[in-house]
Design an enzyme around this catalytic site. Structure first.
Site, PDB file in Angstrom:
ATOM      1  N   ARG A   1      49.385-117.253 -39.496  1.00 61.96           N
ATOM      2  CA  ARG A   1      49.918-118.159 -40.524  1.00 61.96           C
ATOM      3  C   ARG A   1      51.303-118.144 -40.642  1.00 61.96           C
ATOM      4  O   ARG A   1      51.550-119.369 -41.452  1.00 61.96           O
ATOM      5  CB  ARG A   1      49.749-116.985 -41.750  1.00 61.96           C
ATOM      6  CG  ARG A   1      48.436-116.668 -42.027  1.00 61.96           C
ATOM      7  CD  ARG A   1      47.471-117.839 -42.259  1.00 61.96           C
ATOM      8  NE  ARG A   1      46.225-117.280 -42.766  1.00 61.96           N
ATOM      9  CZ  ARG A   1      44.997-117.877 -42.849  1.00 61.96           C
ATOM     10  NH1 ARG A   1      45.162-119.201 -42.771  1.00 61.96           N
ATOM     11  NH2 ARG A   1      43.897-117.534 -43.349  1.00 61.96           N
TER      12      ARG A   1
ATOM     13  N   HIS B   1      33.995-121.678 -46.674  1.00 61.56           N
ATOM     14  CA  HIS B   1      35.406-122.490 -47.451  1.00 61.56           C
ATOM     15  C   HIS B   1      34.746-123.598 -47.934  1.00 61.56           C
ATOM     16  O   HIS B   1      35.632-124.165 -48.730  1.00 61.56           O
ATOM     17  CB  HIS B   1      36.519-122.871 -46.308  1.00 61.56           C
ATOM     18  CG  HIS B   1      37.179-121.696 -45.908  1.00 61.56           C
ATOM     19  ND1 HIS B   1      36.611-121.134 -44.570  1.00 61.56           N
ATOM     20  CD2 HIS B   1      38.282-121.193 -45.909  1.00 61.56           C
ATOM     21  CE1 HIS B   1      37.655-119.889 -44.330  1.00 61.56           C
ATOM     22  NE2 HIS B   1      38.482-120.164 -45.123  1.00 61.56           N
TER      23      HIS B   1
ATOM     24  N   ARG C   1      36.463-115.297 -34.273  1.00 64.21           N
ATOM     25  CA  ARG C   1      37.050-114.060 -35.027  1.00 64.21           C
ATOM     26  C   ARG C   1      36.447-113.023 -35.042  1.00 64.21           C
ATOM     27  O   ARG C   1      36.964-111.757 -35.503  1.00 64.21           O
ATOM     28  CB  ARG C   1      37.355-114.552 -36.368  1.00 64.21           C
ATOM     29  CG  ARG C   1      38.066-115.862 -36.660  1.00 64.21           C
ATOM     30  CD  ARG C   1      38.121-116.384 -38.005  1.00 64.21           C
ATOM     31  NE  ARG C   1      38.311-115.548 -39.087  1.00 64.21           N
ATOM     32  CZ  ARG C   1      38.260-115.706 -40.358  1.00 64.21           C
ATOM     33  NH1 ARG C   1      37.392-116.750 -40.807  1.00 64.21           N
ATOM     34  NH2 ARG C   1      38.696-114.910 -41.160  1.00 64.21           N
TER      35      ARG C   1
ATOM     36  N   ASP D   1      37.431-112.394 -51.088  1.00 61.86           N
ATOM     37  CA  ASP D   1      37.880-113.281 -50.157  1.00 61.86           C
ATOM     38  C   ASP D   1      38.601-114.439 -51.339  1.00 61.86           C
ATOM     39  O   ASP D   1      38.468-114.401 -52.452  1.00 61.86           O
ATOM     40  CB  ASP D   1      36.830-113.734 -49.633  1.00 61.86           C
ATOM     41  CG  ASP D   1      37.384-114.716 -48.055  1.00 61.86           C
ATOM     42  OD1 ASP D   1      38.586-114.681 -48.179  1.00 61.86           O
ATOM     43  OD2 ASP D   1      36.588-115.068 -47.351  1.00 61.86           O
TER      44      ASP D   1
ATOM     45  N   LYS E   1      36.510-106.766 -43.265  1.00 57.80           N
ATOM     46  CA  LYS E   1      35.879-108.121 -43.881  1.00 57.80           C
ATOM     47  C   LYS E   1      34.900-108.615 -42.948  1.00 57.80           C
ATOM     48  O   LYS E   1      34.819-108.392 -41.658  1.00 57.80           O
ATOM     49  CB  LYS E   1      36.841-109.175 -44.197  1.00 57.80           C
ATOM     50  CG  LYS E   1      37.876-109.701 -42.859  1.00 57.80           C
ATOM     51  CD  LYS E   1      38.939-110.412 -43.597  1.00 57.80           C
ATOM     52  CE  LYS E   1      39.869-111.061 -42.470  1.00 57.80           C
ATOM     53  NZ  LYS E   1      40.895-111.706 -42.799  1.00 57.80           N
ATOM     54  N   HIS E   2      33.893-109.552 -43.651  1.00 55.40           N
ATOM     55  CA  HIS E   2      33.871-110.148 -44.922  1.00 55.40           C
ATOM     56  C   HIS E   2      32.582-109.443 -45.267  1.00 55.40           C
ATOM     57  O   HIS E   2      31.511-109.880 -44.937  1.00 55.40           O
ATOM     58  CB  HIS E   2      33.546-111.534 -44.594  1.00 55.40           C
ATOM     59  CG  HIS E   2      34.764-112.065 -44.123  1.00 55.40           C
ATOM     60  ND1 HIS E   2      35.011-112.425 -42.734  1.00 55.40           N
ATOM     61  CD2 HIS E   2      35.952-112.749 -44.665  1.00 55.40           C
ATOM     62  CE1 HIS E   2      36.011-113.040 -42.432  1.00 55.40           C
ATOM     63  NE2 HIS E   2      36.777-113.566 -43.533  1.00 55.40           N
TER      64      HIS E   2
END
Length: 473
Positions: free
Chosen positions: A50, A154, A111, A228, A141-142
């Site tokens: 990030r 998304h 991931r 989320d 997660k998830h």
């Protein structure tokens, strides 16, 4: 929660000093707050996920290739925790415990630690324990498992059409293990799983059956549940009334609402509809989490971690000989070869490292067209192929051009090829590997991973890793 949704196709602005900027932003808010603020981030492979110009560690799929050596993943968790604490962050929304058993998964894939529930659990626990060792909060997660989807949440709501028995035996297994090992929170994914929701196709993240029923009552989880991101289109596009989605998420059992787009309206709607008991129970869970974060006795680091030393060891342990043998590479090397670098960047570290020991011609797809490269290759020449897919996600052939992909497959069909892949191993699904002599997966394009791969080609080290997922032959 510091995050960016690149899937939105919005312009991404990079900042050279983003870590310092983040610290500068957090400190005044903490000073002004009556009670300390709890700061979280998605930081699966380091702050670099990030925050630009910060430490980056390998993707989970790379770590999934490591055989044993859980202490290395534990150490990575410790390093990432130290970097988070330096930035002023208390809570990492990691690890991912999704079992990636769908090669077409557009959002989990790299991931995930792999497709084996036991190995995924062991590695997620090692990562979690490393972060907790340094006083960082964690989140698995998830929930209830995003690995077997071909839809990106998304953008739309994925459907998982499996029986509850199957899900309990596989997808839910890692979550149960991490809960037993003391994970600090659970993130609810945006997934439609009718078998867990009494036949409803409602997203798990706003399903009472999934969160209050399965997670709390059946699995016995008593800690914080965090949704989320509520701005993800899997749920956001279905609820146009301001505050409605926020209320549904809270009422379903989420204690923390991530990326709520209508915070003010959400708070108003929750206070209007929720019982005081609901609010107090949720508040108590979050307050306990906050107390745990600020009770940590671990000192704040004075500088960021240097990832190179650990990454070098992770590269050594993960390098995977997918097909072929070390002796075949030795013979290939002795017979002579031409190098082809398929990458958006010329002058790769892998070839440069090799040229310190071996002289060979090399061509770059970044500076020459595929047609030009094919014309320059003699019919009898062996090819050392170094491939760097531009993107780690599978969309649009990992952003490799069709001409480059055709070049790779043409060479594989006609030449004696040794391939080193510096990227997502699912890229191999795009290739015809039947005639390829040797395939080695390095997973990452970090310089230390490229140097490690060069040492393997030179016969200085062995490939110790094992591919943690299945690719199509």
């Amino acid at each position: 929660r510091a995050a960016t949704n690149y899937e939105g196709k919005k312009e991404v602005i990079y900042h050279a000093h983003s870590l310092g900027t983040l610290r500068t932003l957090i400190q005044p808010y903490q000073t002004a707050a009556k009670y300390p603020l709890l700061i979280s981030i998605d930081d699966e492979w380091g702050l670099a996920m990030r925050i630009e110009n910060t430490a980056q560690y390998p993707y989970a799929i790379s770590l999934g290739a490591i055989q044993g050596n859980l202490e290395l993943i534990h150490q990575m968790g410790e390093n990432i925790a130290q970097d988070c604490k330096l930035a002023g962050i208390h809570w990492n929304l990691a690890p991912v415990a999704d079992i990636n058993n769908n090669p077409d998964n557009p959002v989990i894939g790299y991931r995930s630690f792999g497709e084996d529930k036991v190995l995924v659990s062991q590695k997620a626990i090692a990562y979690m324990k490393g972060m907790q060792q340094q006083g960082l909060l964690t989140s698995v997660k998830h929930f209830p498992g995003h690995g077997d989807t071909s839809t990106d949440s998304h953008l739309a709501l994925p459907l998982i059409d499996k029986t509850k028995k199957t899900l309990l035996e596989n997808e839910l297994y890692p979550f149960k293990q991490l809960i037993l090992e003391g994970v600090d929170s659970v993130m609810a994914g945006h997934l439609s799983v009718p078998a867990l929701a009494d036949g409803s196709t409602t997203s798990s993240s706003i399903s009472k059956d999934v969160l209050k029923g399965l997670l709390r009552r059946e699995m016995g989880y008593k800690g914080v549940i965090v949704s989320d991101a509520l701005n993800m289109h899997a749920v956001s596009k279905n609820y146009r009334e301001r505050g409605e989605l926020e209320w549904l998420a809270f009422d379903a059992g989420n204690d923390v609402l991530c990326f709520a787009e209508n915070s003010a309206a959400g708070i108003e709607t929750i206070f209007k509809n929720a019982s005081s008991e609901q609010i107090e129970e949720s508040f108590a869970r979050v307050w306990e989490l906050k107390e745990k974060a600020f009770a940590s006795t671990k000192k704040i680091p004075v500088s960021s971690t240097d990832p190179d030393k650990l990454n070098r060891t992770l590269a050594l342990e993960s390098l995977t000989l997918y097909s072929g043998t070390a002796s075949a590479i030795a013979s290939f090397k002795e017979d002579g070869f031409v190098g082809i670098n398929v990458s958006s960047k010329p002058d790769c570290t892998f070839f440069n490292q090799l040229k310190k020991s071996i002289q060979f011609k090399a061509y770059d797809s970044a500076t020459e067209t595929p047609e030009s490269i094919e014309r320059k290759i003699n019919p009898q020449e062996n090819i050392l192929l170094a491939v760097y897919p531009p993107k780690v996600k599978p969309q649009n052939n990992f952003d490799l051009s069709q001409l480059e992909l055709d070049l790779i497959n043409d060479i594989m069909a006609q030449k004696k090829v040794t391939l080193y892949l510096f990227g997502n191993p699912y890229f191999l699904n795009l290739l015809n590997l039947r005639n390829t002599q040797t395939v080695v997966i390095a997973y990452q394009d970090f310089e230390v991973f490229q140097e490690n791969a060069a040492n393997h080609f030179l016969g200085k080290i062995k490939a110790k890793g094992k591919l943690p997922v299945t690719v199509r032959e």
